[in-house]
Design a protein around this motif. Sequence first.
Motif, PDB file in Angstrom:
ATOM      1  N   ALA A  53      -2.035  -6.542  -6.835  1.00  0.00           N
ATOM      2  CA  ALA A  53      -1.809  -7.129  -5.508  1.00  0.00           C
ATOM      3  C   ALA A  53      -1.410  -6.053  -4.501  1.00  0.00           C
ATOM      4  O   ALA A  53      -1.924  -6.013  -3.374  1.00  0.00           O
ATOM      5  CB  ALA A  53      -0.731  -8.204  -5.588  1.00  0.00           C
ATOM      6  N   LEU A  54      -0.497  -5.177  -4.913  1.00  0.00           N
ATOM      7  CA  LEU A  54      -0.061  -4.103  -4.015  1.00  0.00           C
ATOM      8  C   LEU A  54      -1.227  -3.200  -3.622  1.00  0.00           C
ATOM      9  O   LEU A  54      -1.334  -2.764  -2.472  1.00  0.00           O
ATOM     10  CB  LEU A  54       1.033  -3.275  -4.688  1.00  0.00           C
ATOM     11  CG  LEU A  54       2.403  -3.940  -4.812  1.00  0.00           C
ATOM     12  CD1 LEU A  54       3.327  -3.100  -5.688  1.00  0.00           C
ATOM     13  CD2 LEU A  54       3.034  -4.163  -3.442  1.00  0.00           C
ATOM     14  N   GLN A  55      -2.096  -2.926  -4.581  1.00  0.00           N
ATOM     15  CA  GLN A  55      -3.240  -2.052  -4.319  1.00  0.00           C
ATOM     16  C   GLN A  55      -4.253  -2.693  -3.376  1.00  0.00           C
ATOM     17  O   GLN A  55      -5.068  -1.987  -2.775  1.00  0.00           O
ATOM     18  CB  GLN A  55      -3.911  -1.683  -5.645  1.00  0.00           C
ATOM     19  CG  GLN A  55      -3.057  -0.782  -6.526  1.00  0.00           C
ATOM     20  CD  GLN A  55      -3.599  -0.626  -7.926  1.00  0.00           C
ATOM     21  OE1 GLN A  55      -4.372  -1.477  -8.417  1.00  0.00           O
ATOM     22  NE2 GLN A  55      -3.208   0.424  -8.610  1.00  0.00           N
ATOM     23  N   GLN A  56      -4.206  -4.017  -3.242  1.00  0.00           N
ATOM     24  CA  GLN A  56      -5.110  -4.725  -2.334  1.00  0.00           C
ATOM     25  C   GLN A  56      -4.466  -5.015  -0.977  1.00  0.00           C
ATOM     26  O   GLN A  56      -5.076  -5.665  -0.126  1.00  0.00           O
ATOM     27  CB  GLN A  56      -5.556  -6.054  -2.968  1.00  0.00           C
ATOM     28  CG  GLN A  56      -6.200  -5.922  -4.341  1.00  0.00           C
ATOM     29  CD  GLN A  56      -7.388  -4.996  -4.346  1.00  0.00           C
ATOM     30  OE1 GLN A  56      -8.242  -5.061  -3.463  1.00  0.00           O
ATOM     31  NE2 GLN A  56      -7.457  -4.119  -5.335  1.00  0.00           N
ATOM     32  N   MET A  57      -3.260  -4.553  -0.770  1.00  0.00           N
ATOM     33  CA  MET A  57      -2.559  -4.812   0.480  1.00  0.00           C
ATOM     34  C   MET A  57      -3.300  -4.154   1.647  1.00  0.00           C
ATOM     35  O   MET A  57      -3.718  -2.994   1.527  1.00  0.00           O
ATOM     36  CB  MET A  57      -1.131  -4.281   0.374  1.00  0.00           C
ATOM     37  CG  MET A  57      -0.182  -4.819   1.424  1.00  0.00           C
ATOM     38  SD  MET A  57       1.565  -4.691   0.886  1.00  0.00           S
ATOM     39  CE  MET A  57       1.679  -2.949   0.477  1.00  0.00           C
ATOM     40  N   PRO A  58      -3.480  -4.844   2.755  1.00  0.00           N
ATOM     41  CA  PRO A  58      -4.217  -4.277   3.898  1.00  0.00           C
ATOM     42  C   PRO A  58      -3.594  -2.981   4.388  1.00  0.00           C
ATOM     43  O   PRO A  58      -2.366  -2.833   4.397  1.00  0.00           O
ATOM     44  CB  PRO A  58      -4.110  -5.382   4.957  1.00  0.00           C
ATOM     45  CG  PRO A  58      -3.841  -6.631   4.198  1.00  0.00           C
ATOM     46  CD  PRO A  58      -3.038  -6.230   3.015  1.00  0.00           C
ATOM     47  N   SER A  59      -4.419  -2.062   4.832  1.00  0.00           N
ATOM     48  CA  SER A  59      -3.944  -0.751   5.281  1.00  0.00           C
ATOM     49  C   SER A  59      -3.126  -0.837   6.569  1.00  0.00           C
ATOM     50  O   SER A  59      -2.331   0.059   6.863  1.00  0.00           O
ATOM     51  CB  SER A  59      -5.131   0.197   5.485  1.00  0.00           C
ATOM     52  OG  SER A  59      -6.041  -0.344   6.434  1.00  0.00           O
ATOM     53  N   ASP A  60      -3.313  -1.924   7.350  1.00  0.00           N
ATOM     54  CA  ASP A  60      -2.581  -2.050   8.609  1.00  0.00           C
ATOM     55  C   ASP A  60      -1.275  -2.830   8.440  1.00  0.00           C
ATOM     56  O   ASP A  60      -0.644  -3.210   9.432  1.00  0.00           O
ATOM     57  CB  ASP A  60      -3.457  -2.734   9.663  1.00  0.00           C
ATOM     58  CG  ASP A  60      -3.856  -4.153   9.257  1.00  0.00           C
ATOM     59  OD1 ASP A  60      -3.683  -4.515   8.064  1.00  0.00           O
ATOM     60  OD2 ASP A  60      -4.344  -4.894  10.119  1.00  0.00           O
ATOM     61  N   TYR A  61      -0.872  -3.055   7.204  1.00  0.00           N
ATOM     62  CA  TYR A  61       0.372  -3.804   6.961  1.00  0.00           C
ATOM     63  C   TYR A  61       1.242  -3.051   5.961  1.00  0.00           C
ATOM     64  O   TYR A  61       0.762  -2.574   4.927  1.00  0.00           O
ATOM     65  CB  TYR A  61       0.065  -5.203   6.424  1.00  0.00           C
ATOM     66  CG  TYR A  61       1.274  -5.887   5.817  1.00  0.00           C
ATOM     67  CD1 TYR A  61       2.387  -6.192   6.589  1.00  0.00           C
ATOM     68  CD2 TYR A  61       1.302  -6.195   4.452  1.00  0.00           C
ATOM     69  CE1 TYR A  61       3.496  -6.802   6.023  1.00  0.00           C
ATOM     70  CE2 TYR A  61       2.408  -6.812   3.889  1.00  0.00           C
ATOM     71  CZ  TYR A  61       3.507  -7.111   4.679  1.00  0.00           C
ATOM     72  OH  TYR A  61       4.604  -7.701   4.122  1.00  0.00           O
ATOM     73  N   LYS A  62       2.515  -2.960   6.286  1.00  0.00           N
ATOM     74  CA  LYS A  62       3.468  -2.303   5.387  1.00  0.00           C
ATOM     75  C   LYS A  62       4.801  -3.048   5.463  1.00  0.00           C
ATOM     76  O   LYS A  62       5.457  -3.055   6.500  1.00  0.00           O
ATOM     77  CB  LYS A  62       3.655  -0.838   5.794  1.00  0.00           C
ATOM     78  CG  LYS A  62       4.663  -0.076   4.948  1.00  0.00           C
ATOM     79  CD  LYS A  62       4.792   1.357   5.450  1.00  0.00           C
ATOM     80  CE  LYS A  62       5.912   2.095   4.758  1.00  0.00           C
ATOM     81  NZ  LYS A  62       6.074   3.474   5.262  1.00  0.00           N
ATOM     82  N   PRO A  63       5.219  -3.705   4.365  1.00  0.00           N
ATOM     83  CA  PRO A  63       6.498  -4.410   4.390  1.00  0.00           C
ATOM     84  C   PRO A  63       7.676  -3.443   4.463  1.00  0.00           C
ATOM     85  O   PRO A  63       7.564  -2.281   4.058  1.00  0.00           O
ATOM     86  CB  PRO A  63       6.496  -5.176   3.063  1.00  0.00           C
ATOM     87  CG  PRO A  63       5.605  -4.367   2.170  1.00  0.00           C
ATOM     88  CD  PRO A  63       4.551  -3.785   3.058  1.00  0.00           C
ATOM     89  N   LYS A  64       8.791  -3.933   4.976  1.00  0.00           N
ATOM     90  CA  LYS A  64       9.999  -3.106   5.013  1.00  0.00           C
ATOM     91  C   LYS A  64      10.560  -2.888   3.606  1.00  0.00           C
ATOM     92  O   LYS A  64      11.178  -1.865   3.330  1.00  0.00           O
ATOM     93  CB  LYS A  64      11.075  -3.790   5.861  1.00  0.00           C
ATOM     94  CG  LYS A  64      10.787  -3.876   7.338  1.00  0.00           C
ATOM     95  CD  LYS A  64      11.956  -4.552   8.037  1.00  0.00           C
ATOM     96  CE  LYS A  64      11.701  -4.721   9.531  1.00  0.00           C
ATOM     97  NZ  LYS A  64      12.843  -5.411  10.179  1.00  0.00           N
TER      98      LYS A  64
END
Length: 334
Positions: A104-115
């Motif tokens: 799931a983490l590897q599929q996270m969109p490049s324009d999004y980063k959680p705190k």
Amino acid sequence: MKKVNYFIPRILVLLVFAVIISIFYEYFLYPKTIQTEGWLKTMGKNTFSKKPDIIYFSASPNAAYFERDLDKRSIAQKIQSYLKVDKIEAMDTGAIHAGIFLHALQQMPSDYKPKLIVMDLNLRSFGNMWIQSGLENGLQRNLVYWNNYPGIINRIRASLKNYSYIPYHERSELIQYDEKFKKLPFKDSCQTIKKWTDSIRNKPSFDPIGAEMVIHFGFKIDKKNQMLLEYDKIVKYCTSKQIPIIFLILPENLEGMSLKAGEKLKKLCIQNVTFLQKHFSKTNAQVINDVDMLNASYFFEDFPTEHYKSDGREQVAKSVSKQLKNKLIKTKNL
């Protein structure tokens, strides 16, 4: 030359035909396939699309509730009630684990980063009963659809079992082999899971739940543990992306273990928790150890699970939210 002229038009026709089929499948049939066989992708995309400040990766413990609970809110929802500003979203469903979380983490969109990321470090998931679960093939097949490949390619891969597929009987054999031969750190009738469960079953006051607890928690975690290796990859990923991560060692029914399986099982669990804390203390990950936070009255199932009544979920939420506030303050000050 004549042969070339003969084959080229036919190959082009086949290629055009293949493209048409692929496009038709992608737009008319593939969405239904995703709904039924690739729902992890949908779950992940829904979570990421909300762009929460904090993502909580869990399995069933997050949302499981006792039918007589007046407050049926999940752990994540209860955590949210303690956070004034930051938004938390959970990605959870039964039986998922570190391997699924990593994908799931590897599929996270490049324009999004959680705190911040919070993730269950579920003690039971390090055992063979979870690693070789009968549900695992289905989960691995599900992951085949969570990528950017054309839908028809994913469908073919799934049909051909082109994923981490292990036949159910082989998984069962792996579990049975470990139960019979993998040594535990005890010298008496608790040397192996098989001897341990046999000794429990031979007692006049035999409690089948005690044997089940040994089957699910009777293992010693080492550096080669398959689930630990997945968590190590998660730490490496989060470090590379500069995303702080907190692991949550969920409460286990240690009181019930002592009563139904004996003190040695509780001791083994504590040893495994100590190992995990020491292991991750050498990384950038923070560990919250809540393993012995709840007594037996907070669990609503006899079968070994991390499913808590409302008050139990509340206790976990308080513990996590306290650490989250401290971590978020430090993150803001960097």
